[in-house]
Scaffold this active site. Sequence first.
Site, PDB file in Angstrom:
ATOM      1  N   LYS A 179     -11.004  -3.752  -3.175  1.00 43.28           N
ATOM      2  CA  LYS A 179     -12.059  -2.739  -3.319  1.00 43.28           C
ATOM      3  C   LYS A 179     -11.506  -1.369  -3.684  1.00 43.28           C
ATOM      4  CE  LYS A 179     -13.192  -2.788   1.519  1.00 43.28           C
ATOM      5  NZ  LYS A 179     -11.903  -2.683   2.182  1.00 43.28           N
ATOM      6  N   LYS A 236       0.831  -1.207   0.000  1.00 44.00           N
ATOM      7  CA  LYS A 236       0.000   0.000   0.000  1.00 44.00           C
ATOM      8  C   LYS A 236       0.869   1.262   0.000  1.00 44.00           C
ATOM      9  CE  LYS A 236      -4.429  -1.663   1.579  1.00 44.00           C
ATOM     10  NZ  LYS A 236      -4.879  -2.039   0.251  1.00 44.00           N
ATOM     11  N   LYS A 284      -5.069 -10.045  -6.117  1.00 41.33           N
ATOM     12  CA  LYS A 284      -6.371 -10.239  -5.480  1.00 41.33           C
ATOM     13  C   LYS A 284      -7.366  -9.153  -5.934  1.00 41.33           C
ATOM     14  CE  LYS A 284      -6.414  -7.594  -1.209  1.00 41.33           C
ATOM     15  NZ  LYS A 284      -7.030  -7.484   0.084  1.00 41.33           N
TER      16      LYS A 284
HETATM   17  N1  AQP Z   1      -9.943 -10.711  -2.830  1.00 45.66           N
HETATM   18  C1  AQP Z   1     -10.253 -11.176  -1.629  1.00 45.66           C
HETATM   19  N2  AQP Z   1     -10.502 -12.488  -1.454  1.00 45.66           N
HETATM   20  C2  AQP Z   1     -10.821 -12.975  -0.231  1.00 45.66           C
HETATM   21  N3  AQP Z   1     -10.922 -12.191   0.875  1.00 45.66           N
HETATM   22  C3  AQP Z   1     -10.689 -10.875   0.726  1.00 45.66           C
HETATM   23  N4  AQP Z   1     -10.708  -9.836   1.610  1.00 45.66           N
HETATM   24  C4  AQP Z   1     -10.391  -8.706   0.965  1.00 45.66           C
HETATM   25  N5  AQP Z   1     -10.177  -8.961  -0.336  1.00 45.66           N
HETATM   26  C5  AQP Z   1     -10.349 -10.295  -0.514  1.00 45.66           C
HETATM   27  C6  AQP Z   1     -11.045  -9.974   3.010  1.00 45.66           C
HETATM   28  O1  AQP Z   1     -12.035  -9.002   3.324  1.00 45.66           O
HETATM   29  C7  AQP Z   1     -11.862  -8.599   4.669  1.00 45.66           C
HETATM   30  C8  AQP Z   1     -11.954  -7.116   4.777  1.00 45.66           C
HETATM   31  O2  AQP Z   1     -10.830  -6.503   4.374  1.00 45.66           O
HETATM   32  P1  AQP Z   1     -10.573  -4.964   4.659  1.00 45.66           P
HETATM   33  O3  AQP Z   1     -11.525  -4.132   3.947  1.00 45.66           O
HETATM   34  O4  AQP Z   1     -10.518  -4.700   6.098  1.00 45.66           O
HETATM   35  O5  AQP Z   1      -9.157  -4.788   4.087  1.00 45.66           O
HETATM   36  P2  AQP Z   1      -8.451  -5.434   2.884  1.00 45.66           P
HETATM   37  O6  AQP Z   1      -7.991  -6.813   3.210  1.00 45.66           O
HETATM   38  O7  AQP Z   1      -7.378  -4.488   2.531  1.00 45.66           O
HETATM   39  O8  AQP Z   1      -9.574  -5.525   1.756  1.00 45.66           O
HETATM   40  P3  AQP Z   1      -9.543  -4.954   0.281  1.00 45.66           P
HETATM   41  O9  AQP Z   1     -10.808  -5.322  -0.394  1.00 45.66           O
HETATM   42  O10 AQP Z   1      -8.284  -5.316  -0.419  1.00 45.66           O
HETATM   43  O11 AQP Z   1      -9.579  -3.445   0.523  1.00 45.66           O
HETATM   44  P4  AQP Z   1      -8.593  -2.316   0.078  1.00 45.66           P
HETATM   45  O12 AQP Z   1      -8.481  -2.414  -1.392  1.00 45.66           O
HETATM   46  O13 AQP Z   1      -9.284  -1.100   0.521  1.00 45.66           O
HETATM   47  O14 AQP Z   1      -7.313  -2.537   0.778  1.00 45.66           O
HETATM   48  C9  AQP Z   1     -10.553  -9.223   5.162  1.00 45.66           C
HETATM   49  O15 AQP Z   1     -10.861 -10.368   5.902  1.00 45.66           O
HETATM   50  C10 AQP Z   1      -9.860  -9.602   3.886  1.00 45.66           C
HETATM   51  O16 AQP Z   1      -9.001 -10.701   4.071  1.00 45.66           O
END
Ligand code: AQP
Length: 353
Positions: free
Chosen positions: A210, A117, A207
Site C-alpha cells: 500500500k 523498509k 508484493k
Molecule cells: N500483497 C499482499 N498479499 C497478501 N497479504 C498482504 N498483506 C499486505 N500486503 C499483502 C497483509 O495485510 C496485512 C496488513 O499489513 P500491514 O498494513 O499491517 O502491513 P504490511 O504487511 O506492511 O502491509 P503493506 O500493504 O505492505 O503496507 P506497507 O506498504 O505500508 O508496508 C498483513 O497481514 C499483511 O501480511
Amino acid sequence: MQTILTGIRANEEPTLGNFLGAYLPTIRLAKEHAADSHINMFIPDLHSFTTPIDHSKLYSQIIKGVKYYLAAGLDATQPNIHIYRQSRVSAHSEMCWILDCFTYFGEASRMTQFKEKSAEHADAITVGLFNYPVLMAADILLYDAKYIPLGEDQFQHLELARNIAIRMNNKFDQALFTIPAPEKEQIKFMHLEQGLRIRSLTEPSKKMSKSSENAKSKISLNDDPAQAAKKIMSATTDSVGVIKFDMVNQPGISNLLQIEALLNDRPLQDLIADWAGQSSYGDLKRKVADSVQSFLSLFQEKVSQITDAEVEAILKQGESYANHAANQKLHHVQRALGLRPSDSQTSPTQPEH
Ligand code: AQP
C-alpha cells in the site's frame, strides 16, 4: 475461548493485497468461529507511523479502516467480535516495553521487513521501525491469540512473537502466554495451501504494497473501479504465451489467476484447470478486470452506507472489551516480573498499592 486476531495498519489506503491476504481470511474465520472464539480485528494505529506519513490524514484513515472491516463483512453485532484502536488500549505500549526487555537485539535485527523498509527510508530509520515487530508481539500476546490471519510477509514477525512468548514462559510461568500457532498450522487454519502474497501489478516479483509510490502497481480499495480495471489490463505479464500457474517463471499471470480465484471464492486449482493450455493473456486480463471492477463497486457502495456514528459506537464497545482483557494479561505479567506483588504477597487486609 481461543482468540483469532488481526490488524491492518492505517498508514495508507489499503490494497487488494491487504484485502485478500488479511481481511478475507479473518472474515471467513469470524463467520466460522464467532460462537467459539473471540475475533479481534483491530486498527494498529500506533504502527501507522513507523515510516513517515501525512499525519493530517491519519485520523480519517483510522475511521475509514473500521468502515472497511465492516464493509468486508465483519459482523460487529456479534458479541465475540471486537474492533478497537491499538492507541486506545494503553496496555499495548506497556506490554511492548516489557517484551522489548526480553527480545535480543540480534534477533530483532534479522527482520527482513526492517531491512527492506530501512532501505526505502534511509533518511528516516527510526527506533519505532526497528521495534515494530515487538509491538506486534504485544498486540498478539496480550490477548492470548493463537491464530493470526496474515499474509506471507508477516510470518517472520509471528515467529518472533512465538520466540518471545516461549522464552518468557520458560523463565517465569508456562501459563504466562498462549504460544501462537506456528506458520504451517496458521496456514491450515486459514484453509490455505500456502501463505498469500498478492504481487505488484508492475513488478510481479514483488508484493503489492500500500505504501508503493507507483499507483499502477497496486489496486487501492478506494480506486475508481473503471481505473482499477485499466490497471489490470496493463499489468505486467511475460512472453511465455501460455496461461499457467507458475509463480517463479510467470508471476504476473499466476498473480492474476490467484486474484480471480479469491475474488470469486473459487479453489485456485479449479481456475488453473479452466485456463490450462489457453494462450490469450488478454482474455484472462479482461476476466480479472471485470471481477476487480465489480468487487470495488460493491465494496465502495457498502463503505458509503456506514456512518461515523456507527463506527464510534462499535469502537466504544470494542475498546471497553479490549482494555479489560488486555489489562488482565498485563497485570498477570507484571506480577510474574515482580512489578506487582504475587498473590501470596497480598492479603485481603493488605490490598496492593
Ligand atoms: N500483497 C499482499 N498479499 C497478501 N497479504 C498482504 N498483506 C499486505 N500486503 C499483502 C497483509 O495485510 C496485512 C496488513 O499489513 P500491514 O498494513 O499491517 O502491513 P504490511 O504487511 O506492511 O502491509 P503493506 O500493504 O505492505 O503496507 P506497507 O506498504 O505500508 O508496508 C498483513 O497481514 C499483511 O501480511
